[in-house]
Write a protein that holds these residues in place. Sequence first.
Motif, short mmCIF file in Angstrom:
data_model
loop_
_atom_site.label_atom_id
_atom_site.label_comp_id
_atom_site.label_asym_id
_atom_site.label_seq_id
_atom_site.Cartn_x
_atom_site.Cartn_y
_atom_site.Cartn_z
N GLY A 246 0.83 -1.20 0.00
CA GLY A 246 0.00 0.00 0.00
C GLY A 246 0.86 1.24 0.00
O GLY A 246 2.10 1.17 0.09
N LEU A 247 0.24 2.41 -0.10
CA LEU A 247 0.96 3.68 -0.09
C LEU A 247 1.48 3.96 1.31
O LEU A 247 0.71 4.04 2.27
CB LEU A 247 0.04 4.82 -0.53
CG LEU A 247 -0.46 4.83 -1.98
CD1 LEU A 247 -1.28 6.08 -2.24
CD2 LEU A 247 0.70 4.75 -2.96
N LEU A 248 2.79 4.14 1.41
CA LEU A 248 3.40 4.39 2.71
C LEU A 248 4.47 5.47 2.58
O LEU A 248 4.15 6.60 2.23
CB LEU A 248 3.96 3.08 3.28
CG LEU A 248 2.89 2.04 3.68
CD1 LEU A 248 3.51 0.69 3.94
CD2 LEU A 248 2.12 2.53 4.90
N MET A 249 5.73 5.13 2.86
CA MET A 249 6.78 6.14 2.86
C MET A 249 6.85 6.88 1.53
O MET A 249 6.76 6.28 0.47
CB MET A 249 8.13 5.49 3.17
CG MET A 249 8.31 5.11 4.64
SD MET A 249 7.38 3.62 5.11
CE MET A 249 8.41 2.34 4.40
N ARG A 250 6.97 8.20 1.63
CA ARG A 250 7.06 9.08 0.46
C ARG A 250 5.81 9.03 -0.41
O ARG A 250 5.81 9.47 -1.55
CB ARG A 250 8.30 8.77 -0.39
CG ARG A 250 9.62 8.80 0.38
CD ARG A 250 10.81 8.62 -0.55
NE ARG A 250 10.85 7.36 -1.23
CZ ARG A 250 11.25 6.21 -0.68
NH1 ARG A 250 11.64 6.18 0.59
NH2 ARG A 250 11.29 5.11 -1.39
N GLY A 251 4.74 8.43 0.10
CA GLY A 251 3.53 8.30 -0.69
C GLY A 251 3.67 7.32 -1.83
O GLY A 251 2.91 7.40 -2.81
N THR A 252 4.63 6.39 -1.73
CA THR A 252 4.84 5.38 -2.77
C THR A 252 4.45 4.00 -2.24
O THR A 252 4.35 3.78 -1.04
CB THR A 252 6.30 5.36 -3.24
OG1 THR A 252 7.16 5.08 -2.10
CG2 THR A 252 6.70 6.70 -3.84
N VAL A 253 4.23 3.06 -3.15
CA VAL A 253 3.79 1.73 -2.77
C VAL A 253 4.95 0.95 -2.16
O VAL A 253 6.03 0.84 -2.75
CB VAL A 253 3.24 0.96 -3.99
CG1 VAL A 253 2.82 -0.46 -3.58
CG2 VAL A 253 2.06 1.70 -4.59
N HIS A 254 4.73 0.43 -0.96
CA HIS A 254 5.71 -0.39 -0.27
C HIS A 254 5.08 -1.72 0.13
O HIS A 254 3.86 -1.81 0.36
CB HIS A 254 6.22 0.30 1.00
CG HIS A 254 7.31 1.28 0.76
ND1 HIS A 254 7.11 2.48 0.12
CD2 HIS A 254 8.63 1.24 1.09
CE1 HIS A 254 8.26 3.15 0.07
NE2 HIS A 254 9.20 2.41 0.65
N LEU A 255 5.91 -2.74 0.23
CA LEU A 255 5.53 -4.03 0.81
C LEU A 255 6.08 -4.06 2.23
O LEU A 255 7.30 -3.91 2.43
CB LEU A 255 6.11 -5.18 -0.01
CG LEU A 255 5.89 -6.58 0.56
CD1 LEU A 255 4.50 -7.08 0.17
CD2 LEU A 255 6.96 -7.55 0.07
N VAL A 256 5.21 -4.23 3.22
CA VAL A 256 5.64 -4.21 4.62
C VAL A 256 4.95 -5.32 5.40
O VAL A 256 3.94 -5.89 4.95
CB VAL A 256 5.32 -2.85 5.28
CG1 VAL A 256 6.02 -1.70 4.57
CG2 VAL A 256 3.82 -2.60 5.33
N LEU A 257 5.48 -5.61 6.58
CA LEU A 257 4.79 -6.54 7.47
C LEU A 257 3.45 -5.95 7.88
O LEU A 257 3.28 -4.74 7.98
CB LEU A 257 5.63 -6.79 8.72
CG LEU A 257 7.00 -7.43 8.54
CD1 LEU A 257 7.65 -7.66 9.91
CD2 LEU A 257 6.90 -8.74 7.78
N ALA A 258 2.48 -6.82 8.12
CA ALA A 258 1.15 -6.36 8.50
C ALA A 258 1.20 -5.47 9.73
O ALA A 258 0.56 -4.41 9.79
CB ALA A 258 0.24 -7.57 8.74
N ASP A 259 1.97 -5.87 10.74
CA ASP A 259 2.06 -5.06 11.96
C ASP A 259 2.71 -3.71 11.68
O ASP A 259 2.35 -2.71 12.29
CB ASP A 259 2.86 -5.81 13.03
CG ASP A 259 2.05 -6.93 13.67
OD1 ASP A 259 0.81 -6.91 13.56
OD2 ASP A 259 2.67 -7.82 14.29
N ASP A 260 3.66 -3.67 10.76
CA ASP A 260 4.30 -2.40 10.42
C ASP A 260 3.35 -1.50 9.65
O ASP A 260 3.39 -0.27 9.81
CB ASP A 260 5.57 -2.65 9.61
CG ASP A 260 6.70 -3.17 10.47
OD1 ASP A 260 6.61 -3.07 11.71
OD2 ASP A 260 7.68 -3.69 9.91
N ALA A 261 2.51 -2.06 8.81
CA ALA A 261 1.54 -1.24 8.07
C ALA A 261 0.63 -0.50 9.05
O ALA A 261 0.26 0.66 8.81
CB ALA A 261 0.71 -2.12 7.14
N ARG A 262 0.25 -1.15 10.14
CA ARG A 262 -0.62 -0.53 11.13
C ARG A 262 0.04 0.68 11.79
O ARG A 262 -0.66 1.62 12.23
CB ARG A 262 -1.00 -1.55 12.20
CG ARG A 262 -1.78 -2.75 11.69
CD ARG A 262 -2.10 -3.73 12.81
NE ARG A 262 -2.83 -3.08 13.89
CZ ARG A 262 -2.33 -2.91 15.10
NH1 ARG A 262 -1.10 -3.31 15.41
NH2 ARG A 262 -3.06 -2.32 16.04
#
Length: 357
Positions: free
Chosen positions: A73-89
């Motif tokens: 989903g959109l995360l750092m810098r407003g770009t798409v990242h793959l992250v752990l579910a807990d980190d996305a929260r």
Amino acid sequence: MTVLGQRALNRALLARQHLLERASLSATEMVGHLVGMQGQAPLAPYVALWTRLSAFRPEELARLVTGRDVVRGLLMRGTVHLVLADDARVLRPLVQRVVAAGYTGHFGRRVGGADLGEVAALGRKLLEERPRSRRQVQDAFAERWPEHDAEALSYAVAYLVPTAQVTPRGVWGETGPARLTTLDGWLGRPLAEDPSLEDVVRRYLRAFGPASVADVQAWSGLTKVRDVVEAMGLRTFRAESGEVLYDVEDGLLPGPDVPAPVRFLPEYDNVLLGHADRGRVLPPGRRVPLPPGNGASRGTLLVDGFYRADWRLHGTGLTVTPHGRLATGQRAEIVAEGGRLLEFLGAGEAEVRFGGI
């Protein structure tokens, strides 16, 4: 303070990114250590993990994606990242203002007099009903607000509502359109209410440091973090430019002359994008390429730790295009490592060739 030159910073970054020596970690552990991986190209993280892990197989990450243990989903810098579910929260609430600002920056003039609060509310309702593509959201918005630019408004949903891209997109060996649902709905848990910036900064430094305040801001997209960083009691160094570099106490610092093996990186790898000062990886005047595509078919190549070539997979093999002359030993190492990449990609009978210079 001790001064760290570009080669010292290069070797520190490579060591912390597990690009000096492949690690015996699980995909879960590596994704968590890296605080996320660039995921605009959905299959790029598979190559990024292969180049860092000693026994990685694509099925391992595919299981994590389908099991919702990792999320895109959109995360750092407003770009798409793959992250752990807990980190996305934690990460999405932390960078939400950055993501939202990215929308107004790109589409502000096209929004007109639309009420973005109402747009976000209808967008959330639509995605809670079922995952939808941006075009499906656009069609619904065009019906609701025919007087406004429905295409521009459709992009607002991913920026203003924390969302996740659903499978089968991002699953090795499968294809599918980019469809969104709400992040909390996909994870089955609410997002963090009071995420800790200090914890995220420490994790960033453990994977990318030593780094300046500007580096932290460039990686995250956040601004005005100097007071937070300076109050954390971190150890400090100085760059050749005179800028203060911050670091965790146990951050790896191999010598600048430690050998660095050839490493194939995928599109948009964060090792190239995670700093304001990219000179620790990029030669002067060289920019990071941003090619379109689904991933796992092109990328960049580190030679002696620096970005020295591009690679691309095609029907007849893998072509490496150097930016300058390579020593005979370097070319042989590239061919050997390229052969291992081809085997990973399921094209083991293909050949590694050199193009350009």
